[in-house]
Enzyme design. Structure first.
Site, PDB file in Angstrom:
ATOM      1  N   LYS A 166      -2.841  -1.303  -5.537  1.00 47.79           N
ATOM      2  CA  LYS A 166      -3.722  -1.865  -4.506  1.00 47.79           C
ATOM      3  C   LYS A 166      -4.128  -3.266  -4.934  1.00 47.79           C
ATOM      4  CE  LYS A 166      -7.879  -0.738  -1.770  1.00 47.79           C
ATOM      5  NZ  LYS A 166      -8.946   0.266  -1.531  1.00 47.79           N
ATOM      6  N   SER A 217      -9.817   1.669   3.271  1.00 47.43           N
ATOM      7  CA  SER A 217      -9.225   0.378   2.999  1.00 47.43           C
ATOM      8  C   SER A 217      -7.874   0.437   2.295  1.00 47.43           C
ATOM      9  CB  SER A 217     -10.188  -0.440   2.142  1.00 47.43           C
ATOM     10  OG  SER A 217     -10.335   0.128   0.856  1.00 47.43           O
ATOM     11  N   SER A 225     -12.396   5.192   1.210  1.00 49.63           N
ATOM     12  CA  SER A 225     -11.211   4.331   1.281  1.00 49.63           C
ATOM     13  C   SER A 225      -9.954   4.912   0.659  1.00 49.63           C
ATOM     14  CB  SER A 225     -11.504   2.978   0.636  1.00 49.63           C
ATOM     15  OG  SER A 225     -12.194   2.155   1.541  1.00 49.63           O
TER      16      SER A 225
END
Ligand SMILES: [Mg+2]
Ligand SMILES: [Zn+2]
Lengths: 99, 497, 497
Positions: B79, B154, B178
């Site tokens: 990420k 997210s 998320s």
């Protein structure tokens, strides 16, 4: 919790060092008022006997021994700097003012 | 025989460790798959081919030298809010576009040490603020199950990459949901550990008291192996738990006998529509069928979760994001003075959601409002944690939805932030209480799509603090018995757009 | 003049705030070295540069230094303390918040007892001492004089960013510039004795601001105060406070009002000038730092630190004052060098309550010992051959008349070069003073017969001639004869002739 006129977006944006356009100020005023309306629900909670939780995990005294570790070399440390002058980072003039 | 990009991480590691395939070969297959998928899915903000190549060679050398690495040759998406030395690390923000991290996050370093091959940096909502990945300033990621829909957020890039077989594993971070919500949206396993279990060092902070890194994988076993590698004390993070980590990959089980599973009275699923309601009812029945004793528990303060979260998280974020000022790194928009430069840089560098949260957080901390907002929210947080304590006196695990709906279409939430925030209704209370929780695929919902094109849903399992092993164990039993996440693949893999 | 009336009617109310850089090996929250004067931007890392994702971990020694400071000043160490974030933007503050302490400092209360130049006693209580981090250093360019006013841009060096900083805040209990300076001097000495700071104003390791107001004598209210900054020596602190008191008196005498503001000290012109005229409340948005966990100061830890405190300057002053009759200036000289003060105290304690011995030891130390150290370019702390015990022996031998003062000085030189016990040396080498009248009389007789001219001169009334004869006795006796005895025997014999 005051439910009056609510958030002064301009003042808060200044504290946060965030320039807002006219349109943004209007948009965020509306959206943040709506969000504040939502968080007003917390007002219903009786928290008079409740201690605040800053961290959920009960750790204390997490300390580091006073032993050096290598620093970054200057090239790596300043590689991302938008403006440099010699070994320094360069910034525009600082106006002395109130926060 | 399938190609290595379709294998589980466990299978790849076993094959590489056994010398049946080299890490370099695994990487080649993986990169070909990325090339096929990226134009459709857009999971990555940048690819790190050179680094992956180098790492693959290192892994092969280690294996040749007789070493066994727990994740030998396993392709990994990172990420893009996690630092990986020498890679562009942006947090999905224009303010960091092009910034090259000079150091590596502890969790990522441990994965590399374990033999992972970092194939790219995965897209995310800017600074991990969002539930759809639409807030990324730098790229669009599509849901592999339906390209017109969001992957969730997210950690949208991480889950899309793993679902589209662009990586076997991905790192993700969870502040209010998320990891769990996007995992549910993309039909993969996503797990958020106990707060403090995995080091936050090198994770670009959103809300420090809530942020946790966790694994994304296609199987519970893979997620557990990845967790085992990342978890454990790190002296670089003062909030890192010093207690030992029980290896979870060995705690996987096949039934739920002897476990009491709590269903939350306040989390009735009727409001989610007939179809979704049915999926969750069936999921709960399957838990019972696996031998769990199903009990009802109460979380009376759960309804205050959103309000609490949307004060605490933005307050911390407003301070955490102050460092993005155009001085030392990242974007700078010049001005006649430092003060002007700050205002312009931050105006140009941050997107609307980030600005909203900075504003609300600054407000919640500001003079005259601090006690009414921030302190009150912290007290509500205490109530939330004690709700869970009481609930876990009556059960060993809690089961509930991982999101309020299946993946939705781009733009569906309009410009009403609160509508988007409601996506995290089921995940926020656990974040506030610091509990370990995961999402495991639990069925599909049509949501008006043609037959065979249903969208995955996620079952959220929640354990008491530090009980990750119990969580993975139960999730594995459920996954193996129901196989929702194992047998169906996203249509994009079959060339369906 | 009306000024005299005002002077009688008003008193000054002064409070001091100091920032003290702590002496540690590393910075407050990272492992970079805490060293003054390194090459710009070389003592920096992800943490102290506030790179995205970096996290602080507090330095144990810095925490302990602050607790030591509190204990040495008789303060309470609260059982619970925490770090807070103080939010404001400044280019040399990398995170744009300072990790500091707001409502739960490490140290509460305490008192600084001090002595004025004339030896009289004074004291001022402390409000608190807390721990925080220093900022980097900005150099302002283009204004010609390095001042921020009129500068075109600034250059930032982050080496100092994150250096541990202790903030000491006094109660407004000081009533004169002289007391403020004496307070600061004893505060400085205390930290010097504890070894927790270099406390050098010229290097910025000690920086102080003064809050000054005036009020009618007898009033218990406080007037509007001004905060004075930019003082770079104790002398400027004294001058600045005096000048500011005078200015405020004049404002009030002229019927004006003193506004609350920040004023800068102008060293060259000897006046303060307004720095920030429109005083507005800062909105620092303090909140507990979520990257850090609380501190609990267990009694055992505090006791351990308390036992390591050792001598503090005010106690040294009192004990020295009690032990020997030294002038205030001499006492100040002794106190200014902790090693010297400790040395003397250790020496005088070898013969408690022996005033004459203490006085002699003090005279030796401040006289010959310091002279020899100066000649050799060293200090009492750096040399190891002279010990309190051996200095005491020198003093004892000289006082008791066992050796002549000449021998004593030679002995001291020797001991300060080679070490050893003076008493043993005297015994071993027969250096004891010759005080046996029969033995000295023999030498006297010898000298009289060998120095007819001097004898004649003396007998002719030349008083000085006796000196030459004594000198001869000393020469013949190799410096060991008691010179007083020799002279009286000479006079006696020459009278008889
Ligand atoms: Mg301060
Ligand atoms: Zn550092």
């Amino acid at each position: 919790m005051s439910s009056g006129s609510g958030i002064d977006v301009r003042y808060v944006a200044r504290l946060a060092r965030l320039d807002l356009s006219e349109e943004e100020a209007v948009l965020y005023q509306r959206q943040l008022d709506r969000l504040l309306e939502h968080v007003e629900s917390l007002q219903r909670l009786d928290v008079s006997q409740v201690a605040p939780t800053a961290q959920v995990v009960p750790l204390t005294n997490v300390l580091r021994e006073d032993v050096p570790v290598p620093s970054l070399d200057r090239a790596a440390a300043l590689a991302g700097a938008p403006a440099r002058e010699g070994p320094f980072i360069r910034v525009p003039r600082i106006i002395e003012e109130q926060e | 025989m399938s190609a290595p990009h379709e294998w589980s991480a466990t299978r790849i590691a076993a094959a590489v460790n056994a010398g049946e395939i080299s890490a370099v070969e695994v990487l080649r297959a993986q990169q070909a798959q990325i090339e096929r998928m990226e134009p459709e899915v857009g999971a990555f903000l940048s690819l790190t081919a050179g680094l992956a190549q180098e790492q693959a060679r290192r892994v092969d050398e280690a294996v040749a030298a007789g070493r066994r690495l727990p994740l030998a040759g396993v392709p990994l998406a990172v990420k893009d809010n996690m630092c990986l030395q020498g890679t562009v690390t942006t947090a999905g923000s224009k303010i960091l576009a092009g910034w090259v991290a000079p150091y590596t996050a502890t969790a990522v370093a441990r994965l590399l040490e374990a033999g992972c091959l970092p194939v790219g940096k995965a897209n995310l909502d800017e600074f991990a603020m969002g539930s759809s990945c639409e807030n990324s300033a730098l790229g669009v990621t599509r849901n592999p199950w339906d390209l017109r829909r969001v992957p969730g957020g997210s950690s949208g890039g991480s889950v899309a990459a793993v679902a589209a077989r662009e990586a076997a594993l991905a790192t993700a971070s969870d502040t209010g949901g998320s990891i769990r919500e996007p995992a549910a949206f993309c039909g993969v396993v996503g797990m958020k550990p106990t707060y403090g279990r995995i080091s936050r060092y090198g994770l670009i902070a959103f809300a420090s008291s809530l942020d946790q890194i966790g694994p994304i994988a296609r199987t519970v076993e893979d997620a557990a192996s990845m967790y085992d590698v990342m978890a454990g004390h790190d002296p670089m993070d003062a909030t890192s738990l010093p207690r030992p980590v029980e290896p979870t990959a060995r705690a996987l089980r096949d039934d739920l006998r002897g476990l009491r599973v709590g269903l939350v009275r306040e989390f009735d699923t009727k409001g989610l529509g007939v179809e979704i309601d049915a999926v969750y009812r069936r999921a709960y029945e399957q838990l019972a069928a696996l031998g769990a004793e199903v009990v009802e528990v109460a979380l009376p303060h759960a309804e205050y979760g959103l309000a609490t979260y949307y004060l605490i998280a933005p307050a911390e974020a407003s301070s955490n994001l102050a460092r993005f000022d155009g001085v030392r790194y990242g974007l700078r928009v010049d001005g006649g003075s430092v003060q002007e430069m700050y205002g312009k840089t931050r105006a140009a560098g941050f997107g609307p959601e980030v600005k909203r949260r900075i504003l609300i957080g600054t407000y919640a901390l500001s003079s005259g409002y601090y006690d009414a907002y921030y302190v009150r929210a912290q007290k509500a947080r205490t109530l939330m944690a004690s709700d869970f304590e009481r609930a876990f006196a009556a059960c060993d695990l809690i089961a509930c939805p991982a999101a309020s709906s299946a993946a939705f279409e781009f733009g569906a939430k309009g410009d009403d932030p609160v509508a988007m925030y409601l996506m995290d209704y089921y995940t926020i209370p656990m974040s506030l209480a610091g509990l370990p929780a995961l999402s495991v695929p639990c069925g599909f919902a049509g949501d008006g799509l043609p037959q065979g094109r249903e969208l995955p849903l996620g079952l959220q399992l929640v354990a008491p603090l530090y009980e990750e092993a119990r969580l993975f164990g139960a999730a594995h039993a459920y996954e193996q018995a129901t196989r929702f996440g194992l047998d169906r693949v996203p249509p994009v893999l079959e060339g369906v757009r | 003049m009306s000024g005299t009336v005002v002077e009688q009617a008003y008193e000054a109310v002064i409070g001091i705030e100091c920032h003290v850089e702590l002496k540690t090996v590393t910075k407050m929250f990272c492992g970079c070295r805490n060293e003054f004067g390194g090459d710009p931007d070389t003592q920096v890392c992800p943490v102290c540069l506030a790179l995205p994702g970096a996290l602080p971990v507090p330095n144990r020694v810095a925490v302990e230094h602050v607790v030591r400071a509190g204990l040495a000043l008789g303060a309470v160490i609260p059982p619970f303390s925490k770090f807070d974030r103080k939010n404001y933007f400044y280019p040399d503050m990398p995170k744009n918040y300072q990790i500091s302490q707001y409502d739960m400092p490490l140290v509460s209360g305490g008192v600084v007892r001090f002595r004025r130049d004339d030896g009289s006693e004074g004291s001022c209580r402390l409000t608190r001492i807390h721990l925080e981090e220093d900022t980097g250093k900005s150099t302002h360019m283009g204004s010609g004089d390095g001042r921020i006013a009129g500068s075109t841009h600034s250059l930032v060096d982050f080496n100092r960013a994150g250096v541990p900083l202790m903030e000491v805040v006094s109660e407004p209990e000081l009533r004169s510039a002289e007391d403020a300076v004496a307070f600061l001097e004893y505060l400085r000495l205390t930290f010097l004795y504890l070894g927790i700071s270099d406390v050098k104003m010229e290097e910025g390791s000690l920086r102080c601001d003064a809050n000054v107001s005036i009020r009618p004598v007898g009033s218990t209210e406080f007037g509007a105060k001004t905060e004075i900054k930019n003082m770079n020596s104790f002398r400027s602190v004294g001058r600045a406070i005096e000048s500011e008191i005078e200015r405020q008196r004049n404002v009030i005498a002229a019927g004006g009002r003193v506004p609350q503001e920040t004023r800068g000290w102008d060293e060259a012109n000897g006046v303060t000038h307004s720095m920030r005229s429109k005083e507005q409340a800062h909105d620092y948005r303090y909140f507990p730092d979520p990257d850090l966990v609380p501190l609990t100061l267990a009694a055992t830890w505090v006791d351990e630190l308390r036992h390591g405190i050792g001598l503090v300057p005010i106690v040294a002053y009192e004990r020295l004052e009690h032990a020997c009759a030294l002038a205030p200036a001499q006492l100040r000289q002794l106190l200014g060098d902790p090693a010297l003060a400790r040395f003397l105290l250790a020496t005088v304690e070898l013969h408690p309550d022996d005033g004459a011995f203490a006085q002699a030891a003090a005279n030796w130390l401040l006289g010959d010992v310091l002279r020899i150290l100066n000649e050799r370019g060293t200090s009492i702390g750096a040399q190891s051959t002279l010990t309190p015990r051996t200095l005491a022996e020198c003093a004892e031998l000289a006082m008791g008349g066992a050796i002549t003062s000449k021998t004593a000085k030679e002995l001291l030189e020797r001991v300060m070069s080679e070490g050893g016990s003076p008493k043993e040396i005297v015994q071993r080498e027969g250096l004891a003073q010759l005080s046996d009248p029969a033995a000295v009389a023999q030498i006297v007789a010898q000298v009289i017969s060998a120095n007819a001219k001097s004898v004649a001169d003396f007998q002719a009334g030349k008083e000085n001639a006796i000196k030459a004869l004594v000198g001869q006795v000393m020469k013949v006796s190799k410096g060991k004869a008691n010179p007083q005895l020799a002279e009286s025997l000479l006079r006696e014999r020459l009278k008889q002739t």
